[in-house]
Design an enzyme around this catalytic site. Structure first.
Site, short mmCIF file in Angstrom:
data_model
loop_
_atom_site.label_atom_id
_atom_site.label_comp_id
_atom_site.label_asym_id
_atom_site.label_seq_id
_atom_site.Cartn_x
_atom_site.Cartn_y
_atom_site.Cartn_z
N GLY A 12 0.10 -3.32 -10.98
CA GLY A 12 -0.26 -2.55 -9.80
C GLY A 12 -0.05 -1.06 -9.95
O GLY A 12 0.00 -0.52 -11.06
N GLU A 39 -5.98 -9.49 -15.48
CA GLU A 39 -5.66 -8.06 -15.47
C GLU A 39 -5.46 -7.47 -16.86
O GLU A 39 -5.92 -6.37 -17.15
CB GLU A 39 -4.42 -7.80 -14.60
CG GLU A 39 -4.68 -7.80 -13.11
CD GLU A 39 -3.49 -7.36 -12.31
OE1 GLU A 39 -3.66 -7.05 -11.12
OE2 GLU A 39 -2.37 -7.31 -12.85
N GLN A 120 14.49 -4.39 -5.18
CA GLN A 120 14.55 -5.01 -3.85
C GLN A 120 15.86 -5.80 -3.73
O GLN A 120 16.40 -6.29 -4.71
CB GLN A 120 13.35 -5.91 -3.58
CG GLN A 120 12.00 -5.20 -3.54
CD GLN A 120 11.73 -4.53 -2.20
OE1 GLN A 120 12.55 -3.79 -1.69
NE2 GLN A 120 10.55 -4.77 -1.65
N HIS A 215 9.57 -1.18 6.67
CA HIS A 215 8.30 -1.69 7.18
C HIS A 215 8.42 -2.69 8.34
O HIS A 215 7.67 -2.57 9.32
CB HIS A 215 7.51 -2.32 6.03
CG HIS A 215 7.17 -1.36 4.93
ND1 HIS A 215 7.23 -1.69 3.59
CD2 HIS A 215 6.80 -0.05 4.97
CE1 HIS A 215 6.88 -0.64 2.87
NE2 HIS A 215 6.63 0.36 3.67
N ARG A 327 2.29 -7.33 2.39
CA ARG A 327 3.65 -7.27 1.82
C ARG A 327 4.68 -6.66 2.76
O ARG A 327 5.88 -6.91 2.61
CB ARG A 327 3.63 -6.49 0.50
CG ARG A 327 3.24 -5.02 0.63
CD ARG A 327 3.22 -4.34 -0.74
NE ARG A 327 2.78 -2.96 -0.67
CZ ARG A 327 3.58 -1.93 -0.41
NH1 ARG A 327 4.87 -2.13 -0.20
NH2 ARG A 327 3.09 -0.70 -0.37
#
Length: 401
Positions: A12, A39, A120, A215, A327
Protein backbone atom coordinates in the site's frame (compact mmCIF):
# COMPACT_ATOMS: atom_id res chain seq x y z
CA UNK A 1 29.56 -1.53 7.90
CA UNK A 2 27.93 -4.15 5.67
CA UNK A 3 25.07 -3.24 3.38
CA UNK A 4 21.76 -2.73 5.17
CA UNK A 5 19.13 -5.06 3.70
CA UNK A 6 15.62 -3.69 4.17
CA UNK A 7 12.52 -5.79 3.55
CA UNK A 8 9.30 -3.79 3.28
CA UNK A 9 6.20 -5.91 3.82
CA UNK A 10 2.97 -4.73 2.19
CA UNK A 11 1.86 -3.15 -1.04
CA UNK A 12 0.00 0.00 0.00
CA UNK A 13 0.84 3.67 0.46
CA UNK A 14 3.32 3.17 3.29
CA UNK A 15 5.02 0.22 1.59
CA UNK A 16 5.52 2.17 -1.63
CA UNK A 17 7.03 5.06 0.30
CA UNK A 18 9.30 2.97 2.52
CA UNK A 19 10.48 0.87 -0.44
CA UNK A 20 11.34 3.91 -2.55
CA UNK A 21 13.11 5.78 0.24
CA UNK A 22 15.13 2.77 1.39
CA UNK A 23 16.17 2.07 -2.22
CA UNK A 24 17.53 5.62 -2.45
CA UNK A 25 19.73 5.39 0.65
CA UNK A 26 23.46 4.77 0.38
CA UNK A 27 24.70 1.21 1.02
CA UNK A 28 21.14 -0.07 1.35
CA UNK A 29 19.30 -2.82 -0.51
CA UNK A 30 15.52 -2.52 -0.71
CA UNK A 31 13.23 -5.53 -1.06
CA UNK A 32 9.44 -5.83 -1.00
CA UNK A 33 7.20 -8.71 0.09
CA UNK A 34 3.55 -8.31 -0.87
CA UNK A 35 1.23 -11.28 -0.52
CA UNK A 36 -1.97 -9.67 -1.77
CA UNK A 37 -3.23 -11.17 -5.03
CA UNK A 38 -1.00 -10.21 -7.98
CA UNK A 39 0.52 -7.03 -6.48
CA UNK A 40 4.08 -8.32 -6.66
CA UNK A 41 3.76 -9.19 -10.35
CA UNK A 42 2.08 -5.88 -11.19
CA UNK A 43 4.69 -3.85 -9.30
CA UNK A 44 7.56 -5.77 -10.92
CA UNK A 45 6.13 -5.36 -14.40
CA UNK A 46 5.55 -1.65 -13.89
CA UNK A 47 9.19 -1.11 -12.91
CA UNK A 48 10.45 -2.90 -16.04
CA UNK A 49 9.27 0.01 -18.18
CA UNK A 50 9.23 2.92 -15.69
CA UNK A 51 11.15 4.64 -12.94
CA UNK A 52 9.91 4.28 -9.38
CA UNK A 53 9.39 7.73 -7.91
CA UNK A 54 8.69 9.12 -4.44
CA UNK A 55 7.24 12.62 -4.81
CA UNK A 56 7.87 14.65 -1.67
CA UNK A 57 5.57 17.65 -1.26
CA UNK A 58 6.31 20.55 1.05
CA UNK A 59 2.89 21.99 2.04
CA UNK A 60 4.54 25.19 3.29
CA UNK A 61 6.32 26.05 0.02
CA UNK A 62 4.22 24.04 -2.46
CA UNK A 63 7.47 22.70 -3.89
CA UNK A 64 8.09 19.05 -4.82
CA UNK A 65 11.20 16.89 -4.66
CA UNK A 66 11.36 13.76 -6.78
CA UNK A 67 13.31 10.73 -5.51
CA UNK A 68 13.85 8.03 -8.12
CA UNK A 69 15.08 4.64 -6.88
CA UNK A 70 13.78 1.10 -7.45
CA UNK A 71 13.66 -1.70 -4.90
CA UNK A 72 15.89 -4.59 -6.00
CA UNK A 73 13.09 -7.16 -5.90
CA UNK A 74 9.33 -7.24 -5.34
CA UNK A 75 8.03 -10.73 -4.63
CA UNK A 76 5.22 -12.71 -3.03
CA UNK A 77 7.64 -15.53 -2.14
CA UNK A 78 9.07 -15.00 1.36
CA UNK A 79 11.88 -17.50 0.65
CA UNK A 80 13.27 -15.06 -1.93
CA UNK A 81 13.29 -11.92 0.19
CA UNK A 82 13.35 -12.75 3.93
CA UNK A 83 16.73 -14.52 4.23
CA UNK A 84 19.47 -11.98 4.85
CA UNK A 85 17.08 -9.15 5.68
CA UNK A 86 18.31 -7.02 8.58
CA UNK A 87 15.28 -4.74 8.87
CA UNK A 88 11.79 -6.15 8.19
CA UNK A 89 9.19 -3.38 8.12
CA UNK A 90 5.46 -4.16 8.40
CA UNK A 91 3.48 -1.41 6.68
CA UNK A 92 0.26 -3.25 5.87
CA UNK A 93 -3.01 -2.91 7.83
CA UNK A 94 -2.97 -4.66 11.19
CA UNK A 95 -5.55 -7.25 10.16
CA UNK A 96 -2.95 -8.61 7.69
CA UNK A 97 -0.13 -8.85 10.23
CA UNK A 98 -0.82 -12.51 11.17
CA UNK A 99 -0.49 -13.58 7.52
CA UNK A 100 2.88 -11.84 7.20
CA UNK A 101 4.14 -13.13 10.56
CA UNK A 102 3.34 -16.67 9.40
CA UNK A 103 5.00 -16.02 6.03
CA UNK A 104 8.31 -14.72 7.39
CA UNK A 105 8.62 -17.14 10.35
CA UNK A 106 10.31 -20.07 8.52
CA UNK A 107 12.92 -17.76 6.97
CA UNK A 108 13.51 -15.28 9.79
CA UNK A 109 17.13 -15.12 10.92
CA UNK A 110 18.45 -14.42 14.41
CA UNK A 111 19.50 -10.81 14.84
CA UNK A 112 16.90 -9.41 12.45
CA UNK A 113 14.77 -6.44 13.48
CA UNK A 114 11.01 -6.68 12.94
CA UNK A 115 9.31 -3.28 12.78
CA UNK A 116 5.65 -2.33 12.95
CA UNK A 117 5.21 1.00 11.17
CA UNK A 118 2.68 1.48 12.55
CA UNK A 119 2.60 -1.61 14.73
CA UNK A 120 -0.80 -0.65 16.11
CA UNK A 121 -1.68 -1.68 19.68
CA UNK A 122 -1.10 -5.37 20.36
CA UNK A 123 1.69 -5.73 17.77
CA UNK A 124 4.10 -7.22 20.31
CA UNK A 125 1.46 -9.57 21.74
CA UNK A 126 0.80 -11.00 18.28
CA UNK A 127 4.47 -11.02 17.31
CA UNK A 128 5.48 -13.20 20.28
CA UNK A 129 2.39 -15.36 19.88
CA UNK A 130 3.06 -16.26 16.23
CA UNK A 131 6.85 -16.05 15.92
CA UNK A 132 7.30 -17.74 19.31
CA UNK A 133 10.98 -18.46 20.14
CA UNK A 134 12.17 -16.79 16.93
CA UNK A 135 10.85 -13.48 18.23
CA UNK A 136 13.13 -13.76 21.23
CA UNK A 137 16.21 -13.81 18.99
CA UNK A 138 15.06 -10.68 17.13
CA UNK A 139 14.69 -7.03 18.04
CA UNK A 140 11.03 -6.00 17.98
CA UNK A 141 10.20 -2.36 17.21
CA UNK A 142 6.85 -0.62 16.90
CA UNK A 143 6.05 2.96 15.94
CA UNK A 144 2.91 4.85 16.89
CA UNK A 145 1.98 5.74 13.30
CA UNK A 146 3.31 6.06 9.78
CA UNK A 147 6.02 8.72 9.49
CA UNK A 148 4.14 10.43 6.67
CA UNK A 149 0.74 11.18 5.19
CA UNK A 150 1.19 9.48 1.84
CA UNK A 151 -0.76 8.11 -1.12
CA UNK A 152 -0.09 6.09 -4.25
CA UNK A 153 -0.47 8.09 -7.45
CA UNK A 154 0.19 5.13 -9.74
CA UNK A 155 0.69 1.61 -8.38
CA UNK A 156 4.24 0.37 -8.70
CA UNK A 157 5.39 3.64 -10.21
CA UNK A 158 4.72 6.80 -8.16
CA UNK A 159 3.88 7.54 -4.54
CA UNK A 160 3.35 10.98 -3.01
CA UNK A 161 4.35 12.17 0.47
CA UNK A 162 1.82 14.84 1.44
CA UNK A 163 3.50 15.67 4.71
CA UNK A 164 5.92 14.26 7.27
CA UNK A 165 5.60 14.34 11.03
CA UNK A 166 8.12 16.28 13.07
CA UNK A 167 8.85 13.36 15.38
CA UNK A 168 7.72 9.80 15.89
CA UNK A 169 7.82 7.64 19.00
CA UNK A 170 8.71 3.97 18.83
CA UNK A 171 9.41 1.16 21.26
CA UNK A 172 12.23 -1.37 21.19
CA UNK A 173 12.29 -4.83 22.78
CA UNK A 174 15.83 -6.18 22.52
CA UNK A 175 16.29 -9.81 21.55
CA UNK A 176 18.84 -12.32 22.77
CA UNK A 177 20.86 -11.84 19.56
CA UNK A 178 22.46 -8.48 18.87
CA UNK A 179 21.50 -7.00 15.48
CA UNK A 180 24.29 -6.22 12.98
CA UNK A 181 22.82 -2.75 12.36
CA UNK A 182 21.51 -0.41 15.04
CA UNK A 183 17.68 -0.63 14.75
CA UNK A 184 16.80 3.00 15.52
CA UNK A 185 19.64 4.45 13.43
CA UNK A 186 18.72 2.18 10.54
CA UNK A 187 15.09 3.30 10.62
CA UNK A 188 16.18 6.95 10.80
CA UNK A 189 18.35 6.37 7.74
CA UNK A 190 15.32 5.07 5.84
CA UNK A 191 12.83 7.84 6.74
CA UNK A 192 15.38 10.66 6.42
CA UNK A 193 15.69 13.85 8.45
CA UNK A 194 11.98 14.09 9.22
CA UNK A 195 10.43 12.80 11.36
CA UNK A 196 12.98 12.48 14.14
CA UNK A 197 12.58 8.98 15.59
CA UNK A 198 12.53 8.78 19.37
CA UNK A 199 12.57 5.74 21.62
CA UNK A 200 9.91 5.24 24.26
CA UNK A 201 10.62 3.79 27.68
CA UNK A 202 8.69 0.60 26.97
CA UNK A 203 6.31 -0.99 24.46
CA UNK A 204 3.16 0.06 26.32
CA UNK A 205 3.78 3.79 25.83
CA UNK A 206 3.04 3.74 22.05
CA UNK A 207 -0.21 1.87 22.78
CA UNK A 208 -1.32 4.81 24.87
CA UNK A 209 0.13 7.32 22.40
CA UNK A 210 -1.69 5.48 19.64
CA UNK A 211 -3.43 7.24 16.80
CA UNK A 212 -5.55 4.12 16.31
CA UNK A 213 -8.07 5.74 18.66
CA UNK A 214 -8.53 8.83 16.45
CA UNK A 215 -10.82 7.46 13.76
CA UNK A 216 -13.54 5.66 15.80
CA UNK A 217 -14.57 8.71 17.91
CA UNK A 218 -14.73 10.88 14.78
CA UNK A 219 -16.85 8.26 13.02
CA UNK A 220 -19.09 7.95 16.08
CA UNK A 221 -19.69 11.67 16.49
CA UNK A 222 -20.44 12.15 12.79
CA UNK A 223 -22.73 9.17 12.24
CA UNK A 224 -24.33 8.20 15.57
CA UNK A 225 -27.43 10.32 14.85
CA UNK A 226 -27.41 9.85 11.07
CA UNK A 227 -30.90 9.46 9.63
CA UNK A 228 -29.83 6.90 7.04
CA UNK A 229 -30.37 9.20 4.07
CA UNK A 230 -27.64 9.53 1.41
CA UNK A 231 -25.57 12.73 1.26
CA UNK A 232 -25.01 14.99 -1.72
CA UNK A 233 -21.26 15.20 -1.09
CA UNK A 234 -18.53 13.55 0.94
CA UNK A 235 -18.05 15.27 4.31
CA UNK A 236 -14.56 16.27 5.40
CA UNK A 237 -13.06 13.89 7.93
CA UNK A 238 -10.48 15.57 10.18
CA UNK A 239 -11.28 19.10 9.04
CA UNK A 240 -15.00 18.43 9.43
CA UNK A 241 -14.82 17.53 13.14
CA UNK A 242 -17.37 19.57 15.11
CA UNK A 243 -17.49 20.36 18.83
CA UNK A 244 -19.04 16.98 19.63
CA UNK A 245 -16.39 15.15 17.65
CA UNK A 246 -13.63 17.03 19.44
CA UNK A 247 -15.30 16.29 22.79
CA UNK A 248 -15.35 12.52 22.27
CA UNK A 249 -11.90 12.41 20.72
CA UNK A 250 -10.44 14.41 23.59
CA UNK A 251 -12.39 12.33 26.11
CA UNK A 252 -10.91 9.06 24.82
CA UNK A 253 -7.45 10.68 24.83
CA UNK A 254 -7.98 11.75 28.46
CA UNK A 255 -8.69 8.12 29.36
CA UNK A 256 -5.44 7.00 27.76
CA UNK A 257 -3.63 9.55 29.92
CA UNK A 258 -5.34 8.25 33.05
CA UNK A 259 -4.40 4.69 32.13
CA UNK A 260 -0.76 5.72 31.70
CA UNK A 261 -0.75 7.42 35.11
CA UNK A 262 -2.27 4.35 36.76
CA UNK A 263 0.34 2.03 35.25
CA UNK A 264 3.24 4.16 36.40
CA UNK A 265 1.80 4.49 39.90
CA UNK A 266 1.28 0.74 40.26
CA UNK A 267 4.56 -0.37 38.69
CA UNK A 268 7.51 2.04 38.36
CA UNK A 269 9.04 -0.25 35.70
CA UNK A 270 6.37 1.08 33.35
CA UNK A 271 7.68 4.60 32.88
CA UNK A 272 4.93 6.52 31.05
CA UNK A 273 6.62 9.91 30.85
CA UNK A 274 6.44 9.99 27.04
CA UNK A 275 2.66 9.62 26.94
CA UNK A 276 1.14 12.98 26.06
CA UNK A 277 -2.38 14.09 25.22
CA UNK A 278 -3.53 13.83 21.63
CA UNK A 279 -3.77 17.62 21.35
CA UNK A 280 -0.14 18.02 22.38
CA UNK A 281 0.87 15.23 19.99
CA UNK A 282 -0.66 17.15 17.09
CA UNK A 283 1.06 20.36 18.16
CA UNK A 284 4.36 18.52 18.30
CA UNK A 285 4.28 16.16 15.33
CA UNK A 286 2.55 18.48 12.86
CA UNK A 287 4.19 21.66 14.13
CA UNK A 288 4.92 23.00 10.65
CA UNK A 289 1.62 21.91 9.11
CA UNK A 290 -0.89 23.29 11.64
CA UNK A 291 -1.72 26.99 11.45
CA UNK A 292 -3.89 27.25 14.59
CA UNK A 293 -2.77 25.20 17.60
CA UNK A 294 -5.35 26.64 20.03
CA UNK A 295 -7.13 23.36 20.74
CA UNK A 296 -7.74 19.89 19.31
CA UNK A 297 -10.44 21.06 16.91
CA UNK A 298 -8.34 23.88 15.46
CA UNK A 299 -5.35 21.54 15.15
CA UNK A 300 -7.45 19.20 13.01
CA UNK A 301 -9.10 21.96 10.97
CA UNK A 302 -5.88 23.79 10.08
CA UNK A 303 -3.57 20.82 9.48
CA UNK A 304 -2.33 21.16 5.89
CA UNK A 305 -1.53 17.43 5.78
CA UNK A 306 -5.28 16.76 6.15
CA UNK A 307 -6.46 19.11 3.41
CA UNK A 308 -9.38 17.61 1.51
CA UNK A 309 -9.44 14.22 3.28
CA UNK A 310 -13.03 12.98 3.51
CA UNK A 311 -15.03 10.34 5.36
CA UNK A 312 -14.93 6.85 3.85
CA UNK A 313 -18.00 6.80 1.62
CA UNK A 314 -19.73 4.61 -0.95
CA UNK A 315 -20.97 6.44 -4.04
CA UNK A 316 -24.12 5.43 -5.88
CA UNK A 317 -25.97 7.49 -8.45
CA UNK A 318 -24.13 10.65 -7.43
CA UNK A 319 -25.07 10.22 -3.75
CA UNK A 320 -22.90 9.13 -0.85
CA UNK A 321 -23.38 6.67 2.00
CA UNK A 322 -20.91 6.07 4.87
CA UNK A 323 -18.64 3.05 4.49
CA UNK A 324 -18.68 1.32 7.86
CA UNK A 325 -16.50 -1.50 6.54
CA UNK A 326 -13.52 0.80 6.04
CA UNK A 327 -10.33 0.45 8.10
CA UNK A 328 -11.33 3.38 10.33
CA UNK A 329 -13.60 0.87 12.08
CA UNK A 330 -12.68 -2.66 11.00
CA UNK A 331 -9.00 -2.15 11.82
CA UNK A 332 -8.91 0.62 14.40
CA UNK A 333 -11.48 -0.95 16.69
CA UNK A 334 -10.12 -4.51 17.22
CA UNK A 335 -6.50 -3.37 16.87
CA UNK A 336 -6.88 -0.04 18.63
CA UNK A 337 -9.83 0.85 20.80
CA UNK A 338 -10.35 -2.70 22.12
CA UNK A 339 -6.67 -2.96 23.03
CA UNK A 340 -6.61 0.33 24.93
CA UNK A 341 -9.84 -0.67 26.68
CA UNK A 342 -8.09 -3.88 27.73
CA UNK A 343 -5.17 -1.91 29.14
CA UNK A 344 -7.54 0.39 31.03
CA UNK A 345 -9.22 -2.66 32.59
CA UNK A 346 -5.83 -3.94 33.77
CA UNK A 347 -5.00 -0.49 35.13
CA UNK A 348 -8.38 -0.20 36.86
CA UNK A 349 -9.33 3.00 35.00
CA UNK A 350 -12.92 3.84 34.14
CA UNK A 351 -13.48 4.75 30.47
CA UNK A 352 -16.96 6.20 29.83
CA UNK A 353 -15.99 7.88 26.53
CA UNK A 354 -14.23 4.80 25.21
CA UNK A 355 -17.15 2.59 26.27
CA UNK A 356 -19.73 4.77 24.53
CA UNK A 357 -17.75 4.90 21.30
CA UNK A 358 -16.88 1.19 21.43
CA UNK A 359 -20.50 0.10 21.97
CA UNK A 360 -21.62 2.07 18.90
CA UNK A 361 -18.71 0.80 16.82
CA UNK A 362 -19.23 -2.86 17.62
CA UNK A 363 -22.97 -2.58 16.96
CA UNK A 364 -22.31 -0.82 13.64
CA UNK A 365 -19.74 -3.48 12.70
CA UNK A 366 -21.92 -6.38 13.78
CA UNK A 367 -19.28 -7.45 16.31
CA UNK A 368 -19.19 -8.15 20.03
CA UNK A 369 -16.09 -7.27 22.00
CA UNK A 370 -17.35 -5.60 25.16
CA UNK A 371 -20.19 -6.96 27.28
CA UNK A 372 -21.20 -5.29 30.55
CA UNK A 373 -18.02 -3.22 30.54
CA UNK A 374 -15.74 -6.27 30.21
CA UNK A 375 -13.91 -7.69 27.20
CA UNK A 376 -15.69 -11.00 27.08
CA UNK A 377 -17.59 -10.81 23.79
CA UNK A 378 -17.48 -13.58 21.19
CA UNK A 379 -15.24 -11.58 18.81
CA UNK A 380 -12.38 -10.92 21.24
CA UNK A 381 -10.52 -13.72 19.44
CA UNK A 382 -10.28 -11.43 16.42
CA UNK A 383 -8.82 -8.53 18.41
CA UNK A 384 -5.35 -7.92 19.82
CA UNK A 385 -6.40 -6.98 23.34
CA UNK A 386 -3.97 -8.23 26.02
CA UNK A 387 -6.60 -10.47 27.59
CA UNK A 388 -6.78 -12.56 24.41
CA UNK A 389 -3.12 -13.52 24.83
CA UNK A 390 -3.34 -14.19 28.55
CA UNK A 391 -2.09 -10.81 29.77
CA UNK A 392 -4.47 -9.98 32.60
CA UNK A 393 -2.26 -8.18 35.11
CA UNK A 394 0.43 -5.50 35.11
CA UNK A 395 3.00 -8.20 35.94
CA UNK A 396 1.94 -10.07 32.80
CA UNK A 397 2.59 -6.94 30.71
CA UNK A 398 5.98 -6.34 32.32
CA UNK A 399 7.05 -9.95 31.64
CA UNK A 400 7.66 -9.08 27.96
CA UNK A 401 10.23 -6.40 28.78
Amino acid sequence: MSKLVVLVCGGGNGAHTAAGLSASRENTESRVLTLFKDEAERWTNMMKENDFTVQVNDPNTNKCTYIKAKPKIVSKDPAKVVPGAHLIIFTMPAFAHPTYFEAIRPHLEAGATVVGMPGQPGFEFQCFDILKDKAKSCTIMSFESLPWATRILEFGKTVEILGAKESLMGSIIKGKTKPSHDPLQSMQKIVGLRPVLKQTSNYIEPYLLTKAIVHPPIMYARWKDWDGKPLDKEPLFYQGVDEMGAKYLSGVADELMETAKAFQKKNPKLDMSHVIHLTDWYRQDYAKDIKDKTNLKTCLHTNAAYDGLVHPMIEKDGKFMPNFKYRYLVEDVPNGLVVTKGLALIAGVKTPYTDEVLLWCQKTMGKEYMVDGQLKGKDIKDSRCPQRYGYNTIDDLVSIL
